[in-house]
Enzyme design. Structure first.
Site, PDB file in Angstrom:
ATOM      1  CB  SER A 119      47.137  44.822  49.050  1.00  0.00           C
ATOM      2  OG  SER A 119      48.122  44.008  49.571  1.00  0.00           O
ATOM      3  CG  HIS A 140      45.039  43.816  54.053  1.00  0.00           C
ATOM      4  ND1 HIS A 140      45.156  45.181  54.110  1.00  0.00           N
ATOM      5  CD2 HIS A 140      46.116  43.393  53.358  1.00  0.00           C
ATOM      6  CE1 HIS A 140      46.241  45.567  53.468  1.00  0.00           C
ATOM      7  NE2 HIS A 140      46.844  44.498  53.012  1.00  0.00           N
ATOM      8  CD  GLU A 152      42.835  47.632  56.047  1.00  0.00           C
ATOM      9  OE1 GLU A 152      42.248  48.712  55.935  1.00  0.00           O
ATOM     10  OE2 GLU A 152      43.573  47.168  55.154  1.00  0.00           O
ATOM     11  CG  ASN A 190      47.505  48.795  51.121  1.00  0.00           C
ATOM     12  OD1 ASN A 190      48.462  49.251  51.743  1.00  0.00           O
ATOM     13  ND2 ASN A 190      47.326  47.500  50.937  1.00  0.00           N
TER      14      ASN A 190
HETATM   15  P1  NAD Z   1      55.080  37.385  47.159  1.00  0.00           P
HETATM   16  O1  NAD Z   1      55.439  37.705  45.756  1.00  0.00           O
HETATM   17  O2  NAD Z   1      56.155  37.418  48.210  1.00  0.00           O
HETATM   18  O3  NAD Z   1      54.386  35.948  47.262  1.00  0.00           O
HETATM   19  C1  NAD Z   1      53.356  35.528  46.436  1.00  0.00           C
HETATM   20  C2  NAD Z   1      53.440  34.018  46.325  1.00  0.00           C
HETATM   21  O4  NAD Z   1      52.282  33.521  45.637  1.00  0.00           O
HETATM   22  C3  NAD Z   1      54.674  33.544  45.509  1.00  0.00           C
HETATM   23  O5  NAD Z   1      55.435  32.667  46.309  1.00  0.00           O
HETATM   24  C4  NAD Z   1      54.059  32.851  44.299  1.00  0.00           C
HETATM   25  O6  NAD Z   1      54.813  31.741  43.847  1.00  0.00           O
HETATM   26  C5  NAD Z   1      52.703  32.420  44.862  1.00  0.00           C
HETATM   27  N1  NAD Z   1      51.703  32.107  43.853  1.00  0.00           N
HETATM   28  C6  NAD Z   1      51.470  32.739  42.673  1.00  0.00           C
HETATM   29  N2  NAD Z   1      50.464  32.125  42.015  1.00  0.00           N
HETATM   30  C7  NAD Z   1      50.066  31.082  42.780  1.00  0.00           C
HETATM   31  C8  NAD Z   1      49.086  30.057  42.628  1.00  0.00           C
HETATM   32  N3  NAD Z   1      48.317  29.995  41.551  1.00  0.00           N
HETATM   33  N4  NAD Z   1      48.949  29.140  43.619  1.00  0.00           N
HETATM   34  C9  NAD Z   1      49.739  29.191  44.721  1.00  0.00           C
HETATM   35  N5  NAD Z   1      50.700  30.133  44.908  1.00  0.00           N
HETATM   36  C10 NAD Z   1      50.848  31.071  43.967  1.00  0.00           C
HETATM   37  O7  NAD Z   1      53.901  38.403  47.550  1.00  0.00           O
HETATM   38  P2  NAD Z   1      53.401  38.827  49.011  1.00  0.00           P
HETATM   39  O8  NAD Z   1      54.023  40.130  49.361  1.00  0.00           O
HETATM   40  O9  NAD Z   1      53.514  37.665  49.935  1.00  0.00           O
HETATM   41  O10 NAD Z   1      51.867  39.129  48.704  1.00  0.00           O
HETATM   42  C11 NAD Z   1      50.879  38.116  48.714  1.00  0.00           C
HETATM   43  C12 NAD Z   1      49.510  38.723  48.908  1.00  0.00           C
HETATM   44  O11 NAD Z   1      49.498  39.466  50.134  1.00  0.00           O
HETATM   45  C13 NAD Z   1      49.096  39.719  47.827  1.00  0.00           C
HETATM   46  O12 NAD Z   1      47.713  39.628  47.611  1.00  0.00           O
HETATM   47  C14 NAD Z   1      49.465  41.057  48.444  1.00  0.00           C
HETATM   48  O13 NAD Z   1      48.734  42.130  47.918  1.00  0.00           O
HETATM   49  C15 NAD Z   1      49.103  40.796  49.889  1.00  0.00           C
HETATM   50  N6  NAD Z   1      49.777  41.678  50.868  1.00  0.00           N
HETATM   51  C16 NAD Z   1      51.060  42.058  50.695  1.00  0.00           C
HETATM   52  C17 NAD Z   1      51.674  42.885  51.615  1.00  0.00           C
HETATM   53  C18 NAD Z   1      53.101  43.321  51.454  1.00  0.00           C
HETATM   54  O14 NAD Z   1      53.538  44.255  52.142  1.00  0.00           O
HETATM   55  N7  NAD Z   1      53.876  42.691  50.611  1.00  0.00           N
HETATM   56  C19 NAD Z   1      50.959  43.318  52.754  1.00  0.00           C
HETATM   57  C20 NAD Z   1      49.640  42.876  52.923  1.00  0.00           C
HETATM   58  C21 NAD Z   1      49.053  42.055  51.968  1.00  0.00           C
END
Ligand code: NAD
Length: 291
Positions: A119, A140, A152, A190
């Site tokens: 993000s 993204h 994005e 963001n």
């Molecule tokens: P989340 O906490 O729901 O999921 C993250 C996952 O990554 C978890 O299941 C965790 O176990 C896993 N993880 C951690 N370390 C790891 C590793 N070494 N190898 C494999 N898996 C691993 O978070 P999310 O909301 O799904 O966010 C994930 C990414 O997407 C982030 O970079 C976030 O910034 C981005 N993002 C989030 C949103 C949102 O609204 N939540 C929107 C766009 C982008």
């Protein structure tokens, strides 16, 4: 380059959504997470969300079934030797992401491309730890992935045009629309959205309004579909805080300082909907404001 097999690292709320839309568009998808139960949960969530789409007549039952069949679980990164494109959607933490890319690269085939769903973190910096910065890009997606139209696209300094065009074509095949952003902290969405959410948390912290007043004000007064605190819970407060830290450090401007109240919620493990508590408590029938 043709993409057919996609590997997704991180099966949280974004990873499962990305797997969902890729499988529905006909790609073979592999999901990996450090926590195996996250992959199991992702299968259930995807199946539930596809069923909802089928019930609403958006897709047929046959499309749902074939999408589910295209998704498999990868117990380790070793399985990623078969993918053409790896999409990293793990926790928003630069150290974690860097380590993933360091571990991933030796497993990938020579021509495979890599994307990060980060993000906020610099695509150029993440690409620099890989053996293929020219085939690395920021991709993204927005949350919830099956519903949100925008993706994005962020080119790092070394991203080649072929990578960009291949990934742009993938976004189109997913039925989504891309907007290009330069590689600066938090990109476009963001950079604008998170300071607003942070300001909403300051408004709460300073006692200007309650959770309910702030969200009602922005829903009805600015015509936002969700209040900013509700949205923060939906995104995940850990992700919100990480984005603010990246903005604060990357742009060196005090206007981006994360609100101490947001820090406190994250320290408590109250991360929003995903942990059942954040600015609202989701453990009962209806969300109840926590202050
Ligand atoms: P989340 O906490 O729901 O999921 C993250 C996952 O990554 C978890 O299941 C965790 O176990 C896993 N993880 C951690 N370390 C790891 C590793 N070494 N190898 C494999 N898996 C691993 O978070 P999310 O909301 O799904 O966010 C994930 C990414 O997407 C982030 O970079 C976030 O910034 C981005 N993002 C989030 C949103 C949102 O609204 N939540 C929107 C766009 C982008």
């Amino acid at each position: 380059m043709e993409i057919q097999r996609i590997g997704i690292i991180g099966a949280g709320q974004m990873g499962n959504g990305i797997a969902h839309v890729c499988a529905l568009a006909g790609y073979d998808v592999m999901m990996h997470d450090v926590k195996r139960d996250k992959v199991d949960a992702a299968f259930e969530i995807i199946s539930m969300n596809l069923s909802r789409q089928a019930a609403r007549g958006k897709i047929s039952d046959a499309e749902k079934d074939s999408a589910m069949k295209r998704i498999t679980a990868a117990s380790s990164l070793d399985d990623f030797s078969k993918v053409d494109f790896a999409i990293e959607a793990a926790t928003e933490d630069e150290k974690i992401k860097r380590q993933i890319f360091i571990d991933l690269c030796p497993k990938l085939s020579k021509n495979a491309m890599i994307a990060s769903n980060t993000s906020s973190i610099s695509i150029t910096r993440l690409a620099s730890v890989t053996d293929r910065p020219e085939r690395f890009i920021g991709l993204h997606f927005m949350n919830p992935v099956p519903l949100m139209q925008l993706v994005e696209l962020i080119r790092g300094i070394a991203t080649e045009e072929e990578t960009f065009h291949t990934v742009q074509a993938l976004v189109k095949r997913l039925g989504k629309i891309s907007a290009n952003s330069e590689d600066f902290p938090a990109f476009i969405v963001n950079r604008i959205l998170l300071p607003m959410i942070n300001e909403a948390v300051y408004t709460l912290y300073e006692g200007v309004g309650t959770v309910d007043a702030i969200d009602t004000a922005m829903r009805l007064g600015a015509n936002h579909p969700m209040g900013p605190l509700q949205l923060a819970d939906f995104i995940g407060l850990d992700t919100c805080l990480s984005v603010m830290q990246v903005l604060y450090e990357g742009l060196a401007d005090s206007k981006y300082r994360p609100c101490p109240l947001m820090v406190k919620y994250v320290e408590a493990g109250w991360l929003g909907q995903k942990t059942k508590r954040g600015f609202y408590d989701y453990r009962g029938e209806k969300p109840v404001p926590t202050r």
